[in-house]
Scaffold this active site. Sequence first.
Site, PDB file in Angstrom:
ATOM      1  N   GLY A 116      -6.514  11.012  -0.955  1.00 44.18           N
ATOM      2  CA  GLY A 116      -5.096  10.702  -1.063  1.00 44.18           C
ATOM      3  C   GLY A 116      -4.363  11.044   0.218  1.00 44.18           C
ATOM      4  N   HIS A 118      -0.626  -4.492   5.730  1.00 41.04           N
ATOM      5  CA  HIS A 118      -1.952  -4.489   6.360  1.00 41.04           C
ATOM      6  C   HIS A 118      -3.052  -4.895   5.380  1.00 41.04           C
ATOM      7  CE1 HIS A 118      -1.335  -0.418   4.711  1.00 41.04           C
ATOM      8  NE2 HIS A 118      -2.624  -0.470   4.417  1.00 41.04           N
ATOM      9  N   GLU A 119      -2.709  -5.201   4.144  1.00 38.91           N
ATOM     10  CA  GLU A 119      -3.675  -5.713   3.165  1.00 38.91           C
ATOM     11  C   GLU A 119      -3.357  -7.191   2.956  1.00 38.91           C
ATOM     12  OE1 GLU A 119      -3.733  -1.558   0.496  1.00 38.91           O
ATOM     13  OE2 GLU A 119      -2.873  -3.386  -0.332  1.00 38.91           O
ATOM     14  N   CYS A 159     -10.278   6.084  16.972  1.00 37.80           N
ATOM     15  CA  CYS A 159      -9.880   5.583  18.296  1.00 37.80           C
ATOM     16  C   CYS A 159      -8.579   6.224  18.785  1.00 37.80           C
ATOM     17  CB  CYS A 159      -9.720   4.065  18.211  1.00 37.80           C
ATOM     18  SG  CYS A 159      -9.120   3.282  19.715  1.00 37.80           S
ATOM     19  N   CYS A 174       0.835  -1.197   0.000  1.00 39.28           N
ATOM     20  CA  CYS A 174       0.000   0.000   0.000  1.00 39.28           C
ATOM     21  C   CYS A 174       0.877   1.258   0.000  1.00 39.28           C
ATOM     22  CB  CYS A 174      -0.891  -0.020   1.244  1.00 39.28           C
ATOM     23  SG  CYS A 174      -1.922   1.447   1.473  1.00 39.28           S
ATOM     24  N   ILE A 212      -6.273   3.238  -6.462  1.00 41.91           N
ATOM     25  CA  ILE A 212      -7.394   3.774  -5.682  1.00 41.91           C
ATOM     26  C   ILE A 212      -8.359   4.520  -6.586  1.00 41.91           C
ATOM     27  CG2 ILE A 212      -8.029   5.427  -3.895  1.00 41.91           C
ATOM     28  CD1 ILE A 212      -6.961   2.805  -2.783  1.00 41.91           C
ATOM     29  N   CYS A 270     -14.667   5.526  20.154  1.00 41.56           N
ATOM     30  CA  CYS A 270     -15.245   4.183  20.050  1.00 41.56           C
ATOM     31  C   CYS A 270     -16.663   4.157  20.611  1.00 41.56           C
ATOM     32  CB  CYS A 270     -14.367   3.174  20.788  1.00 41.56           C
ATOM     33  SG  CYS A 270     -12.808   2.768  19.964  1.00 41.56           S
ATOM     34  N   THR A 290       0.603   3.495   2.064  1.00 47.16           N
ATOM     35  CA  THR A 290       0.953   3.704   3.473  1.00 47.16           C
ATOM     36  C   THR A 290       2.226   2.947   3.839  1.00 47.16           C
ATOM     37  OG1 THR A 290      -1.354   4.062   4.079  1.00 47.16           O
ATOM     38  CG2 THR A 290       0.145   3.443   5.850  1.00 47.16           C
ATOM     39  N   HIS A 307       4.906   5.127   2.762  1.00 47.04           N
ATOM     40  CA  HIS A 307       5.063   6.233   3.706  1.00 47.04           C
ATOM     41  C   HIS A 307       5.891   5.790   4.909  1.00 47.04           C
ATOM     42  CE1 HIS A 307       2.605   9.661   2.345  1.00 47.04           C
ATOM     43  NE2 HIS A 307       1.862   8.757   1.730  1.00 47.04           N
ATOM     44  N   CYS A 319     -12.605   4.406  24.400  1.00 42.35           N
ATOM     45  CA  CYS A 319     -12.408   5.850  24.330  1.00 42.35           C
ATOM     46  C   CYS A 319     -13.676   6.529  23.830  1.00 42.35           C
ATOM     47  CB  CYS A 319     -11.221   6.191  23.419  1.00 42.35           C
ATOM     48  SG  CYS A 319     -11.530   5.905  21.647  1.00 42.35           S
TER      49      CYS A 319
END
Length: 337
Positions: A257, A61-62, A105, A37, A174, A97, A39, A42, A94
């Site tokens: 983006g 994370h994908e 969160c 990704c 995307i 949430c 991210t 980044h 929190c």
Amino acid sequence: MRAAVFKGKHQMEVLDWKTKDLEPYEVRIRVESCGICGTDQHIYHGHPGSAAVNPPIVLGHELAGEVIELGSRVPNLKLGDRVSIDPNIYCGECEYCRSGRPHLCDHLQAIGVTRDGGMAEYCIVPAVNAYRIPNEMSYVEGAMVEPVGCVLHGLKKIDVRPVHTVLIIGGGFIGQLFLQLVKKQGAAKIIVSEPAVEKHERLLELGANEVVQPTSPETVQDLMNIADVVIECVGRKESMELAIKAARKGGQILLFGVPSPDTLINVSPFTIFSKELSIKGSFINPFTHEEAISFIRQNIIRIEPLISHYFALDDIPEVMGKYPQMNVAKGVVTHST
């Protein structure tokens, strides 16, 4: 297990990496596919992800894979289940949430950001974050459920109607997801602004009515005040500024983006006032995973034609270093399909 370990800014290495025992409500999956990704890029270049990153850690994370081990108190999954992972873990306590905004969160955790992720042979996740995928769905499609979920969350921030002209700024992965969903919603006209000519044919195939190359002042000028809805998918100063200029009176702007944290844009507040613009942000994908799976299963969103590069685990350190120069529309680390 073998894993591509992020050790710090511009530092990644494939190592024999430690594993741990499962907590009662966790599962271990054998990772079959993991997307790369923006991210992840980044983070590789020293910026935060959806939360602060503390290396050494396994990114990714994908992801999708097969359940191979169950914690002692996992009620709804079984060994061999094919699953897609929602990476985001909310505290549930929190104010955000408790007010129905868990993606904001205060104590957000995420697989592949604050916990070891999918750029490895195996990954441990809370069972509640694992969603079964149908047998007809490939693991590559399963890994892409996460970005589709993010796009769905963004799309819910705006109101696309059949009379609207929609401008999508950025025709990468995307932008192509947004294009398919906006087309499904019946927008009157969809324009995509994309500088890479080699992407134009695919964008037209996916439903764009017009694709423009914003490389000259004349072309950019032609985009002024043309769109009822503008979806910015790039995250650069010039593209975000263009989004505001391109919106008509009463226009809606979605800044989707992901910019660098130090990016600033020049905006005329009078323009926002006089056009009565609505400007929205969109952060991750709260509880859109099942919906995203359904969109892919029904072929409302096509995934695999959008994947430009497939990589092996051993490729990742070199690929992460060269990614901006590789002309990758979307890259996936895969063990199978």
